[in-house]
Design a protein around this motif. Structure first.
Motif, PDB file in Angstrom:
ATOM      1  N   TYR A  47     -41.865  57.463 -10.227  1.00  0.00           N
ATOM      2  CA  TYR A  47     -41.538  56.966 -11.194  1.00  0.00           C
ATOM      3  C   TYR A  47     -42.397  55.990 -12.374  1.00  0.00           C
ATOM      4  O   TYR A  47     -42.573  55.871 -13.699  1.00  0.00           O
ATOM      5  N   PHE A  48     -42.666  55.500 -11.296  1.00  0.00           N
ATOM      6  CA  PHE A  48     -43.548  53.494 -11.980  1.00  0.00           C
ATOM      7  C   PHE A  48     -45.079  54.132 -12.571  1.00  0.00           C
ATOM      8  O   PHE A  48     -45.402  54.061 -13.532  1.00  0.00           O
ATOM      9  N   LEU A  49     -45.841  55.164 -11.768  1.00  0.00           N
ATOM     10  CA  LEU A  49     -47.304  55.947 -12.061  1.00  0.00           C
ATOM     11  C   LEU A  49     -46.754  56.573 -13.653  1.00  0.00           C
ATOM     12  O   LEU A  49     -47.646  56.686 -14.554  1.00  0.00           O
ATOM     13  N   PHE A  50     -45.544  57.902 -13.432  1.00  0.00           N
ATOM     14  CA  PHE A  50     -45.896  58.699 -14.540  1.00  0.00           C
ATOM     15  C   PHE A  50     -44.883  59.037 -15.321  1.00  0.00           C
ATOM     16  O   PHE A  50     -45.272  59.377 -16.106  1.00  0.00           O
ATOM     17  N   GLN A  51     -43.868  58.204 -15.729  1.00  0.00           N
ATOM     18  CA  GLN A  51     -42.636  57.692 -16.735  1.00  0.00           C
ATOM     19  C   GLN A  51     -42.699  56.977 -16.724  1.00  0.00           C
ATOM     20  O   GLN A  51     -41.093  56.841 -17.517  1.00  0.00           O
ATOM     21  N   SER A  52     -42.756  55.798 -16.096  1.00  0.00           N
ATOM     22  CA  SER A  52     -42.721  54.601 -17.064  1.00  0.00           C
ATOM     23  C   SER A  52     -43.055  53.897 -17.772  1.00  0.00           C
ATOM     24  O   SER A  52     -44.228  54.265 -18.577  1.00  0.00           O
ATOM     25  N   ASN A  53     -42.885  53.120 -18.639  1.00  0.00           N
ATOM     26  CA  ASN A  53     -43.370  53.242 -20.088  1.00  0.00           C
ATOM     27  C   ASN A  53     -43.077  51.116 -20.740  1.00  0.00           C
ATOM     28  O   ASN A  53     -42.661  50.701 -19.324  1.00  0.00           O
ATOM     29  N   VAL A  54     -43.881  50.825 -21.252  1.00  0.00           N
ATOM     30  CA  VAL A  54     -44.345  49.989 -22.137  1.00  0.00           C
ATOM     31  C   VAL A  54     -43.867  49.463 -23.362  1.00  0.00           C
ATOM     32  O   VAL A  54     -43.992  50.711 -24.251  1.00  0.00           O
ATOM     33  N   PRO A  55     -43.767  49.048 -23.948  1.00  0.00           N
ATOM     34  CA  PRO A  55     -43.385  48.664 -25.267  1.00  0.00           C
ATOM     35  C   PRO A  55     -44.802  48.215 -25.873  1.00  0.00           C
ATOM     36  O   PRO A  55     -45.373  48.269 -25.974  1.00  0.00           O
TER      37      PRO A  55
END
Length: 451
Positions: A47-55
Motif C-alpha cells: 500500500y505504501f509503495l504502490f497505493q498511498s498518495n500525497v496532496p
C-alpha cells in the motif's frame, strides 16, 4: 454389626506436559505470528509503495473580485490575490468574482489541471492527490464535493499518468472527467450539467449507470429522479477554440485569411512594432500578443477571422437563439491607465462587425484592462461601446463569457449576419496571453444555467 467399607478419595496426579509438545506449540504459534506479521507488513508495504498518495499543490489566483475560503480552522477568510489551498478547504465566489485553481504535480513542477470557479459558485476541495512514488500506477485525483454553480475544467494533455477529476453534488450525483480536454460543469438545485468541448466525461447518480458525455455534447441529469438527456453543445463558429500552426497565419493589411483561420497583423503609428507568437505558459498552449521597448505611441496587434459570404451578407445567424463570446486569457501588464484617453486602447479588446436585422452595419466591442492609475480620469468605455470595459486582476487567468448577446442587444440592433470578428491588444506597451476564443451559436436551452 458389620462396619461399612470406606473408599478413600483417589487423588489424580496432575497431567504432565510434554516438553516436546510445548516446544512445538510455541514454535507453531511463533510461526503463525511471523506469517501474520509478514502478511500485514507486505500489505502495508505494498500500500505504501504502490497505493498511498500525497496532496498536490493547489494555487488559487483571483481573476476578479474577492474570493472567500474556509480551511481546517473553520475561520472564513478572503483574498483578492493568491492563496494556497489544501484538502477539505471550501472556496466560494460572489456574483462578480472569479477564481482559477491551478493544480500542480510538485514533484515535477507540472500543471495538471486548471479549474476556473465562475461567479456565484462554491465547492469543497475534498482531495487533490498524486501517488507517493513515481513508479506507482495510480492516477492523479481531484475531487470537488458539494459543488454549486459553475466550474470550467481544463485537464492538460500528455501527462505521465491518468487523471480523474470528479465534481460531486450534495445529492450524490457526480460528473467525472476521465480524459485530457476542456469541460464546463454546472450544478443548481435541479440539475447537473456537463459540456465537453474536448475529451470525455461521465455523469452518474447513485446506482444509475455511467452516462458518457463525448466531445461536442451537453449531458444533463435531473437531480430529482436521475433522468438523463444529451444534446449537442453549442457550435463554435471559429472551428477550433485554440491556436496552433494550422489556424494562425500572418497577413498583410486588408488581406483576408482563409475561413476558420486567424490572420494576425501588427499596426503602429511608429516603432517599436508589436509581435504575436504561439507559446506555452502555465502548461497551456497560448497565443501571445505583445509590444514593449518603451513604446509611447499607439499600436495594435490584431487577429481577424472573416466569415463566409460577401462583404454585404456574411454568415447568417438569424435562425439561432443564442450568440455568445467565450474566451480565456491572461493580461500580464500594460502601460496605459484603463483603456486610454478615449477608452479605445484596452490591452485586450473583442470586436464583432455584423449586419442588423434592419440591414444596417453595426459593431459590438468589449474590452478588458488591469491597470487603473490614480488621477487619470479616462472613460470606462469607448464611444461606440454599449457597456463598460471590465477590470480584472493582472497576471491571472480569466474566463470571459458574454452570455447571450441576442438578449443583451436591443431587438432592432441584433445581428442578422456576421461579417468578421477580431481580438486585439491595443495601447502603448502591452503583454497578453490568449488560451482560447469561441463564438458560440445554438438554440436557447430552457434549462437553468445551460450553456
Amino acid at each position: 454389626m458389620a462396619q461399612s467399607a470406606v473408599t478413600p478419595d483417589v487423588i489424580n496426579p496432575e497431567p504432565r506436559i510434554d516438553a516436546g509438545q510445548m516446544a512445538w506449540g510455541v514454535l507453531l504459534i511463533a510461526f503463525a505470528v511471523f506469517c501474520g506479521l509478514c502478511v500485514v507488513s507486505g500489505v502495508g508495504l505494498n500500500y505504501f509503495l504502490f497505493q498511498s498518495n500525497v496532496p498536490m499543490q493547489t494555487l488559487v489566483r483571483v481573476g476578479r473580485g474577492t474570493v472567500t475560503w474556509t480551511d481546517a480552522t473553520l475561520i472564513a477568510q478572503a483574498t483578492q490575490s493568491q492563496i494556497e489551498l489544501f484538502n477539505s478547504a471550501v472556496i466560494s465566489t460572489d456574483p462578480v468574482s472569479q477564481a482559477s485553481m491551478l493544480v500542480y504535480d510538485q514533484y515535477h513542477n507540472q500543471l495538471i489541471a486548471l479549474l476556473t470557479l465562475k461567479s456565484d459558485s462554491s465547492a469543497e476541495l475534498e482531495q487533490v492527490a498524486r501517488p507517493r512514488f513515481d513508479f506507482s500506477a495510480q492516477r492523479y485525483t481531484i475531487l470537488l464535493e458539494g459543488m454549486r454553480g459553475e466550474v470550467d475544467v481544463n485537464v492538460l494533455p500528455n501527462l505521465a499518468r491518468e487523471v480523474w477529476v470528479t465534481v460531486r453534488t450534495n445529492s450524490g450525483a457526480f460528473a467525472r472527467i476521465i480524459r485530457p480536454g476542456q469541460y464546463t460543469v454546472r450544478v443548481n438545485d435541479a440539475q447537473l450539467q456537463v459540456v465537453t468541448y474536448a475529451g470525455e466525461a461521465l455523469v452518474s447518480m447513485g446506482t444509475n449507470p455511467n452516462w458518457a458525455v463525448p466531445v461536442g455534447q451537453r449531458g444533463t441529469m435531473q437531480l430529482a429522479d436521475g433522468s438523463y438527456a444529451m444534446q449537442p453543445a453549442r457550435a463554435n463558429l471559429f472551428g477550433s477554440g485554440g491556436f496552433d500552426q494550422t489556424n494562425l497565419v500572418e497577413i498583410a493589411a486588408a488581406q483576408m485569411p482563409r475561413p476558420q483561420a486567424w490572420g494576425c497583423i501588427n499596426q503602429q503609428n511608429q516603432l517599436p512594432s508589436g509581435f504575436f507568437a504561439l507559446t506555452q505558459i502555465d502548461g497551456l498552449h497560448t497565443l501571445r500578443l505583445g509590444r514593449g521597448g518603451g513604446a509611447n505611441s499607439h499600436g495594435e496587434t490584431v487577429c481577424y477571422q472573416f466569415f463566409p459570404g460577401t462583404s454585404q451578407d456574411g454568415r447568417d445567424v438569424s435562425t439561432y437563439g443564442y450568440l455568445g463570446v467565450r474566451s480565456t486569457f491572461k493580461i500580464v501588464g500594460h502601460s496605459l491607465s484603463t483603456c486610454g484617453e478615449q477608452g479605445s486602447e484596452c490591452p485586450l479588446m473583442l470586436r464583432m462587425e455584423y449586419i442588423t436585422v434592419n440591414g444596417q452595419p453595426a459593431t459590438w466591442i468589449h474590452g478588458f484592462y488591469t491597470r487603473l492609475v490614480a488621477g487619470a480620469d479616462y472613460p470606462q468605455r469607448c464611444d461606440s461601446c454599449t457597456t463598460d470595459h471590465e477590470i480584472i486582476n493582472e497576471n491571472t487567468w480569466y474566463t470571459y463569457d458574454s452570455g447571450n448577446l441576442l438578449a443583451l442587444i436591443p431587438p432592432e440592433q441584433r445581428p442578422r449576419s456576421l461579417l468578421n470578428f477580431r481580438f486585439y491588444a491595443s495601447g502603448h506597451e502591452y503583454d497578453v496571453y490568449v488560451s482560447d476564443m469561441a463564438l458560440q451559436v445554438g438554440q436557447v436551452n430552457p434549462a437553468p444555467n445551460a450553456g
